[in-house]
Scaffold this active site. Structure first.
Site, PDB file in Angstrom:
ATOM      1  N   LYS A 122       0.819  -1.213   0.000  1.00 12.08           N
ATOM      2  CA  LYS A 122       0.000   0.000   0.000  1.00 12.08           C
ATOM      3  C   LYS A 122       0.853   1.264   0.000  1.00 12.08           C
ATOM      4  O   LYS A 122       0.428   2.305  -0.487  1.00 12.08           O
ATOM      5  CB  LYS A 122      -0.917   0.017   1.218  1.00 12.08           C
ATOM      6  CG  LYS A 122      -1.829  -1.182   1.371  1.00 12.08           C
ATOM      7  CD  LYS A 122      -2.840  -1.296   0.251  1.00 12.08           C
ATOM      8  CE  LYS A 122      -3.980  -2.257   0.566  1.00 12.08           C
ATOM      9  NZ  LYS A 122      -3.587  -3.676   0.633  1.00 12.08           N
TER      10      LYS A 122
HETATM   11  C1  LIG Z   1      -4.215  -4.793   0.219  1.00 14.77           C
HETATM   12  C2  LIG Z   1      -3.412  -6.031   0.169  1.00 14.77           C
HETATM   13  C3  LIG Z   1      -3.615  -6.996  -0.829  1.00 14.77           C
HETATM   14  C4  LIG Z   1      -4.734  -6.898  -1.834  1.00 14.77           C
HETATM   15  O1  LIG Z   1      -4.595  -5.855  -2.750  1.00 14.77           O
HETATM   16  P1  LIG Z   1      -5.885  -5.380  -3.561  1.00 14.77           P
HETATM   17  O2  LIG Z   1      -5.427  -4.212  -4.332  1.00 14.77           O
HETATM   18  O3  LIG Z   1      -6.910  -5.019  -2.540  1.00 14.77           O
HETATM   19  O4  LIG Z   1      -6.317  -6.528  -4.396  1.00 14.77           O
HETATM   20  C5  LIG Z   1      -2.784  -8.094  -0.861  1.00 14.77           C
HETATM   21  N1  LIG Z   1      -1.806  -8.255   0.060  1.00 14.77           N
HETATM   22  C6  LIG Z   1      -1.596  -7.349   1.037  1.00 14.77           C
HETATM   23  C7  LIG Z   1      -0.523  -7.620   2.014  1.00 14.77           C
HETATM   24  C8  LIG Z   1      -2.376  -6.206   1.123  1.00 14.77           C
HETATM   25  O5  LIG Z   1      -2.151  -5.310   2.083  1.00 14.77           O
END
Ligand SMILES: *Cc1c(COP(=O)(O)O)cnc(C)c1O
Length: 486
Positions: free
Chosen positions: A108
């Site tokens: 993120k």
């Molecule tokens: C948010 C997240 C995901 C999923 O990503 P999306 O964009 O919501 O599909 C996968 N792994 C981790 C560790 C995340 O924080």
């Protein structure tokens, strides 16, 4: 570039799409077209901020030099690797792109270190002097990354809602210990889907919005429904490709696959946008845990959210209503907003919808989907540590399990996206090696001892950080809570 909504309405500028977050029609903003960036402009680039500015520029009304200043600030020494998104080769046909080198140890950060700069720039253009109040529903990682990204950014306030019993211990501590004058964190009794739905209702609540406006704020989102979240993610797909060309693993123009642990469909959608922009991608492999609603969607053409919600180790993909799928549906429907609206109506009414065979076939050319359970996740963590000395977090291990099965039918070079540092989920990861104890920090120490992987400073620091935010509320009280903190 102008932006249109997946459910219809007038086009808006990039700045407006970013400040608003979600369109007034309830749809999501998408670019009016997919720009293409000639390969010679980026393929030899090994500086991440420069490459990111080149890829993002056509989407924004900003000269490239100015954007470069922003990407340089975003992708700075807050990342603990100078490559920002380094690539680790596992074997001849597979490498892992590590997206967890930012301040909160999850992918993120790739977007949420950049979004505040885009937001400030956009506010200066279209904000009308208002401050922006950013609401976030989190399945664990977005919350901390948004807090870290927007902490003390002038003109912004950020409020995170997390499922009180649905995040890992480290994720929880990261959020509730966040410092800053403009940050608010609230637990809610409910799961991520409940929190996300409640936040979407707040966006649609006219009288609440008016009260917020009167307080000098306008609402926006730092969830991946905001196009400003998606855009920075497109860049690392290009970066991975460029790295493989530069190290001789592939030739310019060769197609590659990407395998992505998927929840809200933001990460993998950025890969799809890269493909539409011309990046040579063969398959996008969509990996889920037991909450395998997306697997069913790609395999049968039916999205069915009427099913039990499971809590898993890979809790950031414990999601049944994948918001960003709406943007893919818009493309699958040849950009027919009324078609998308009727599918979304069926979803909120009956909890399911079916796409046409044509649309399903079109998506099947690009997407492959599969899922794995908890035991397989643990087995994969153990197996890849034993075999390669590489330690994966549970989300990465979900993707690895799916990819290991998939590769029997396709030996195209593949980049697997690693979305979190394993120590963000230390108690679960330790379970792949031995029985974990109650205490998170004991488990952290033990995992480090067994694997030889160093404990990240920010995880070690959590043990002695004071809890600042201990508020927990019911879903129904979220609107009140949103106003109260102002
Ligand atoms: C948010 C997240 C995901 C999923 O990503 P999306 O964009 O919501 O599909 C996968 N792994 C981790 C560790 C995340 O924080």
């Amino acid at each position: 570039m102008q932006y249109i909504s997946t459910r219809g309405g007038e086009p808006v500028s990039a700045a407006e799409a970013i400040v608003r977050g979600i369109s007034p029609s309830g749809g999501l903003f998408v670019p009016q077209e997919f720009p293409s960036v000639p390969m010679q402009n980026w393929v030899n680039q090994n500086n991440y901020p420069t490459l990111a500015a080149t890829i993002m520029q056509p989407y924004l009304d900003m000269p490239e030099e100015q954007l470069l200043e922003l990407t340089k600030s975003a992708y700075s020494n807050k990342f603990d690797d100078p490559n920002i998104a380094p690539i680790v080769k596992l074997d001849e046909k597979e490498c892992i792109m590590e997206l967890f080198h930012g301040p909160t140890l999850a992918f993120k950060d790739m977007a949420l270190q950049m979004l505040p700069y885009l937001m400030r720039h956009s506010l200066a253009e279209v904000g009308g002097g208002k401050q922006v109040y950013i609401l976030v529903a989190t399945s664990g990682d977005t919350g901390k990354a948004a807090l870290e990204g927007f902490c003390d950014v002038p003109g912004t306030a950020v409020h995170v809602f997390y499922p009180h019993e649905g995040v890992s211990r480290a994720q929880l501590l990261q959020m509730v210990t966040q410092q800053g004058k403009n940050v608010y964190v609230s637990g809610v009794h409910g799961n991520f889907d409940d929190a996300q739905t409640a936040v979407k209702c707040i966006f649609a609540n006219a009288s609440l919005n008016q009260q917020i406006n009167e307080a000098g704020f306008s609402l926006s989102s730092a969830n991946s429904i905001n196009f400003g979240r998606l855009l920075p993610q497109i860049a690392y797909y290009y970066s991975a490709y460029a790295k493989l060309v530069q190290d001789g693993s592939i030739k310019q123009g060769d197609k590659i696959n990407f395998c992505v642990p998927t929840g809200n469909f933001g990460n993998i959608l950025a890969g799809y946008y890269a493909l539409r922009m011309g990046l040579p991608i063969k398959k996008l492999i969509c990996a889920s845990n037991r909450n395998n609603v997306l697997t069913g969607f790609f395999q049968d053409g039916v999205y069915n959210a009427r099913r039990p919600f499971y809590k898993s180790m890979s809790c950031s993909i414990d999601i049944l209503v994948s918001s960003n799928l709406e943007r893919l549906l818009f493309e699958a429907a040849n950009r027919d907003a009324s078609q998308v609206s009727s599918w979304m109506q069926a979803l909120s009414g009956d909890g399911s919808y079916r796409i046409s065979d044509d649309a399903k076939k079109t998506l099947g050319n690009v997407f492959y989907a599969d899922w794995c359970d908890e035991q397989q996740t643990l087995d994969t963590i153990r197996k890849y540590f034993d075999k390669y000395g590489y330690l994966m977090d549970p989300h990465t291990a979900v993707a690895q399990t799916v990819f290991e099965r998939y590769r029997a039918q396709d030996d195209t070079p593949t980049v697997l996206l690693s979305t979190a540092h394993p120590f963000k989920f230390a108690s679960d990861v330790l379970g792949a090696f031995e029985k974990a104890q109650e205490d998170e920090f004991e488990n952290v120490a033990r995992l480090s001892k067994i694997t030889g992987v160093k404990i990240p400073d920010s995880i070690a620091a959590l043990e002695n950080s004071p809890v600042i935010h201990d508020f927990v509320c019911d879903l129904a009280d979220m609107p009140k809570r949103v106003l109260d903190v102002l």
